[in-house]
Design an enzyme around this catalytic site. Structure first.
Site, short mmCIF file in Angstrom:
data_model
loop_
_atom_site.label_atom_id
_atom_site.label_comp_id
_atom_site.label_asym_id
_atom_site.label_seq_id
_atom_site.Cartn_x
_atom_site.Cartn_y
_atom_site.Cartn_z
N LYS A 1 -11.35 5.95 4.55
CA LYS A 1 -12.74 5.67 4.94
C LYS A 1 -13.73 6.18 3.91
CE LYS A 1 -12.68 3.47 8.75
NZ LYS A 1 -11.32 3.15 8.36
N CYS B 1 -13.69 -0.51 8.87
CA CYS B 1 -12.94 -1.18 7.81
C CYS B 1 -12.91 -0.38 6.52
CB CYS B 1 -13.57 -2.55 7.51
SG CYS B 1 -13.64 -3.61 8.94
N HIS C 1 -9.55 2.36 -1.19
CA HIS C 1 -8.11 2.18 -1.26
C HIS C 1 -7.63 1.56 -2.57
CE1 HIS C 1 -4.08 1.70 -0.07
NE2 HIS C 1 -4.13 0.52 0.48
N CYS D 1 0.81 -1.22 0.00
CA CYS D 1 0.00 0.00 0.00
C CYS D 1 0.85 1.27 0.00
CB CYS D 1 -0.95 0.00 1.20
SG CYS D 1 -1.84 -1.56 1.31
#
Lengths: 485, 109, 401
Positions: free
Chosen positions: C342, C214, C346, C88
């Site tokens: 959030k 999550c 991603h 990431c």
């Protein structure tokens, strides 16, 4: 003398109440009510003959040095491989030496006793050399069948040798009869059987007495001289007739665990023998026989050594149970009913054999390393020490970790991880002796776990590749099973 | 004392990982008191880490007063007392699981 | 003697696509969208770009490997295109490559661009891939990120003897605050405000992480043009210069996973990389000197623990700071001012650059008052890839002079 040095058992944790199965299938086969009492042991989604054989073998190994093993024999009629030595998977998981005999026994329900006889013959011919005999079966019947109700999954193990024998081998009788009460062709998944009345009357009621009498004649005893008589026969009525005709004392007939485990196939005689020896007294004479394409009947006499017996047993596994109250789960786990695993479930995972061979000690035996410089134990095996204050290169000695157990460092119940039995439970385990690694947990619910709780390592199916018919195995962690007082 | 804001039924409450909806609201009688509970369903369809979902029961607490006033957004608010005691939680969970056997989770605020 | 990157590189322009389920866009379309905005902002032409660093992680359903296909999508003129990947942190790695290229004196004008197209898999979640190596396919547990980070949460609560309720309260605030910010952001995937009750009423995914704790899958791209301060001054004489003050990365040593010392409650890589970054940037007291942050809020617990691992909240005091609004938009150090992962989801190769885009835009005072941080001086981005016991952490610090 040669005989049995140690015993081990394994009964899967899940028990399926037969009335649940009957409740689902009585519309098709109402007559099955007569077979619907008690419960059967069902292997978990990550268990098969190999994993159960390993569990029983590890149970049997307690207190013994695995480097003394000279052979590992596996008996099963439900082996995952036609070619790829199944017994090697067991011997690897047990951490046995490389330069030993391994063999697969199969073909009928007398495979277990055949393996046992071969092991005893090896021991006799090789100065009491130790051989581990493991048996495990995971047989299937079609939905609505008698077999589905009767069959149970279990493993058993006996270590055979010449030292500190707990039950001396004193003779056997064998018969080979192409009596086809059950069969499975090379590519058939489900058991086929002929008419039950014929199996009972012409099969059991003829061949069991034949075997018992045959053995008695050979060893110069009469049936009444035995303290325990073990024979498989899930037909209660036939049992009664056999016992009556042979004038066998009810007290001496060992329970075949049909109501608590089920008909466990090739495992059955060895499982019954392991349970009998768990409670046996010195001097007892035991007759154990198998039935399937003929039979083997063996005579053992219990020695004084039984009092300081190491190894394992069957009772603690019987006591560790959980209800599988869901027939459909059983159907999906055993591949009987197709389940939708989604598009993600179709993604292909290739097994790379060159890599598997290179890593086979780590994969098969959970072999880690211990740094000679700083003593840190680590898994997976490293060449560079993971201790940030050490970092030594190539200073490692191998360590077999599978029987060390460990404690839980952290864990979680994951509703998202693709699982055939959600939530997926996994976490970090600290090995006894040091080092830590992540493991899937199995045979537990999240409430069974706590940080610091002891766990054991258990050999399980990691995944099955349906495209290539390859079962991949690895170790998981499970709460330590309590010993029975 | 805590406030419970009643969400609209069957409306998707979206997170970047998925959503949940409130299927029904209910009141359970337990030990002479009333327990407010919500029957909910969730679908985790846009999470980075896989997909899943579940049925679950959410328990805001013992009901002190049901829908006593409306908040600035026009939603009803009830006053509840959070349930902290482990034994009470276990018993209430058992009762709810009996009533809704196919739901995967019971959680307490 | 190495001096670090401080004040040697300037961001001349940036671009960022709208993130989300871009069914209508392939990787090439996403690259073009962020590239165009970036070039317009930088006020340069394609022929001025001398080299490109490309950040992308998954090639299973994306652009393919190497730099070739990105070059073909944008029709870059036979210049170097180097693909970087570090889970990431891939986006920040692309930026690092570009920055070091300029700082070394090898190039004057370099493009850093990140992209990820994830929605062609046919199933929810990241593409199934042996991202953790072949051995892991046998010995790795059947784990997901929520499960792994859930263990960080329980370890954190245990270490500081905090009731889980308190931790939950804090992480609920973390998510709520990000959603408040994201609601105002036209580029965000999710633009809805969420109430704390709604967050609390969501199901548990892996205790104590619930649905709103999550992160999610998204498509997106972001880009930056970097150059020397001198060249930037010539092209934009009237604009403040956004200078790179620090670039640091720390990768797990393997000790967290295998050696019995790590307590499971903090990220050693974040602690290491940030300490080195502050040194590189000349920052003595981050809590006082940092104006705003974009951190890797893949899980709200990650953000909470990161506040402490960045040496801003004292150990164990993260929840207190969070609940006091220290990190809210109107707090002392606003965090996730654009809504964070959030609200954006991603897209792995793009996220690091999206974070830099937000900090860059805030430093230039480009946003309307309802979204803006007042008078920011130093901005920090934190980009984390992997799981708590095995990960890569990148820290970047920017300042306006």
């Amino acid at each position: 003398m040669v005989g049995i040095c140690s015993i081990g058992g394994y009964v899967p944790r899940y028990r399926l109440n037969r009335m649940v199965v009957y409740g689902a299938m009585s519309w098709l086969a109402p007559a099955n009510i007569t077979n619907a009492r008690g419960e059967k042991a069902v292997a978990n989604f990550d268990e098969d003959s190999i994993t159960m054989a390993v569990e029983a073998g590890m149970d049997c190994m307690h207190g013994f040095d695995r480097n003394d093993l000279q052979g590992v024999y596996l008996a099963t009629t439900t082996a995952p491989y036609k070619e790829r030595q199944n017994a090697n998977l067991v011997s690897g998981a047990l951490g046995a030496p490389d330069f030993i005999r391994t063999a697969d026994f199969g073909g009928s329900l007398k495979a277990g006793t055949s393996a046992l006889l071969s092991a005893l013959e090896y021991a006799a011919a090789n100065d009491g050399g130790k051989v581990m005999v493991c048996a495990a079966d995971c047989r299937l019947g079609k939905m609505g069948s008698v077999q589905e109700l009767r069959f149970g999954d279990a493993g058993a193990a006996l270590m055979v040798g010449g030292d500190d024998v707990i039950a001396e081998y004193k003779g056997s009788f064998s018969a080979a009869h192409d009596f086809v009460d059950h069969l499975r062709g090379a590519n058939t998944k489900y058991d086929r059987m002929w008419e039950e009345r014929w199996i009972r009357d012409v099969g059991y009621q003829h061949f069991v007495p034949e075997a018992i009498n045959g053995l008695c004649e050979k060893v110069g005893l009469s049936p009444g001289d035995f303290d325990k008589i073990l024979y498989p026969c899930s037909y209660g009525g036939a049992r009664k007739k056999i016992n009556k005709v042979m004038e066998l004392d009810q007290e001496k007939i060992v329970d075949d665990m049909l109501g608590t485990v089920g008909d466990t196939g090739a495992t059955q005689p060895l499982l019954m023998l392991a349970q009998t020896l768990e409670q046996a007294q010195p001097g007892e004479k035991i007759l154990v026989m198998s039935f399937g394409s003929g039979c083997d009947a063996l005579f053992f006499e219990v020695t004084e050594n039984i009092k300081k017996m190491k190894g394992g047993g069957v009772t603690k596994w019987l006591n560790r149970r959980a209800d599988l109250d869901n027939y459909q789960k059983y159907l999906v786990w055993r591949g009987i009913a197709p389940a939708d695993t989604g598009v993600r479930g179709e993604e292909d995972k290739m097994t790379r054999w060159s890599l598997v061979w290179r890593e086979h000690k780590a994969f098969q035996s959970l072999q880690g390393v211990k740094c000679k410089k700083c003593g840190a134990q680590q898994f997976p095996p490293q060449r560079v020490c993971a201790n940030p204050d050490c970092g030594a290169i190539d200073e490692m000695e191998p360590v077999y970790l599978a029987d060390k157990g460990g404690t839980i460092f952290s864990y979680t119940g994951d509703m998202l991880a693709a699982s055939i039995d959600p939530p997926a439970v996994y976490g970090a385990v600290i090995f006894n002796g040091g080092g830590r690694s992540l493991f899937d947990f199995t045979d537990c619910v999240i409430d069974d776990l706590a940080v610091g709780k002891p766990v054991e390592f258990t050999y399980r199916i990691k995944r099955y590749d349906p495209r290539r018919d390859i079962t991949v195995y690895f170790w998981k962690a499970t709460p330590a099973v309590e010993e029975v007082e | 004392m805590a406030e419970h804001v009643h969400q609209s039924l069957n409306e998707e409450i979206r997170s970047v990982a998925g959503y949940y909806i409130v299927l029904e609201e209910g009141v359970l009688k337990y030990n002479g008191r009333e327990v407010l509970f919500l029957v909910q369903a969730a679908e985790i369809d846009t999470s980075c880490c896989g997909s899943g979902g579940m049925g679950y029961i959410y328990v805001p607490g013992y009901l002190q007063s049901l829908k006593s006033y409306k908040n600035d957004s026009g939603l009803w608010v009830s006053e509840v007392e959070r349930i902290k005691d482990e034994d009470e939680r276990r018993e209430i969970e058992g009762l709810l699981r009996d009533r809704y056997p196919v739901f995967q989770q019971v959680s307490f605020a | 003697m190495a001096e670090g990157i401080r004040d040697k590189v300037v961001i001349l322009g940036m671009g960022c696509t709208k993130f989300g389920e871009r069914w209508d866009m392939g990787s090439d379309d996403l690259l073009l969208e962020s590239y165009q905005e970036c070039m317009e902002d930088a006020q340069i032409e394609k022929k001025d770009i001398q080299a490109t660093w490309l950040g992308t992680h998954f090639d299973e359903v994306n652009l393919g490997k190497g730099g070739t296909y990105a070059s073909a999508a944008l029709h870059l003129p036979l210049i170097p295109v180097t693909r970087t990947e570090n889970f990431c942190a891939s986006g920040t790695e692309a930026f690092r490559g570009a920055a070091y290229a300029v700082a070394s004196g090898a190039y004057d004008m370099v493009l850093a661009i990140g992209v990820e197209k994830l929605k062609d898999t046919g199933y929810g979640g990241l593409p199934d891939s042996p991202a953790f190596g072949q051995e892991a396919l046998v010995i790795g547990p059947n784990a997901t990120a929520p499960g792994m980070f859930a263990q960080l949460a329980t370890a954190y609560a245990a270490k500081f003897n905090l009731p889980m309720e308190k931790v939950k309260e804090a992480i609920t605030h973390v998510s709520w605050k990000s959603h408040q910010n994201g609601a105002k952001n036209p580029r965000a995937h999710l633009r809805r405000e969420v109430t704390k009750e709604q967050i609390m009423g969501a199901p548990m995914v892996a205790y104590p992480l619930g649905l709103f704790d999550c992160c999610g899958v998204s498509d997106g791209s972001a880009a930056a043009i970097v150059t020397t301060p001198e060249i930037a001054k010539k092209i934009k004489p009237n604009d403040p210069l956004i200078k790179v003050k620090a670039l640091q990365i720390s990768v797990s040593s393997g000790e967290e996973a295998m050696y019995d010392k790590w307590d499971g409650a903090s990220l050693l890589t974040t602690q290491t990389a940030s300490r080195k970054a502050y040194e590189e940037a000349g920052i003595k007291d981050p809590r006082k000197e940092i104006s705003m942050m974009e951190v890797h809020d893949c899980f709200s617990i990650t953000e909470l623990v990161t506040m402490e691992n960045l040496w801003i909240s004292p150990p164990g005091k993260g929840p207190e700071d969070v609940l006091n609004g220290f990190y809210d938009l109107d707090g002392e150090i606003p965090c996730q001012t654009d809504g964070g992962l959030k609200c954006f989801g991603h897209p792995i190769g793009a996220s690091g650059l999206r974070m830099i885009y937000e900090m860059y835009s805030q430093l230039l005072g480009r946003w309307s008052e309802d979204r803006a941080v007042k008078n920011p001086k130093l901005a920090l981005t934190h980009n984390l890839g992997g799981v708590p016991n095995q990960n890569v952490c990148s820290i970047a610090i920017f300042g306006v002079d």
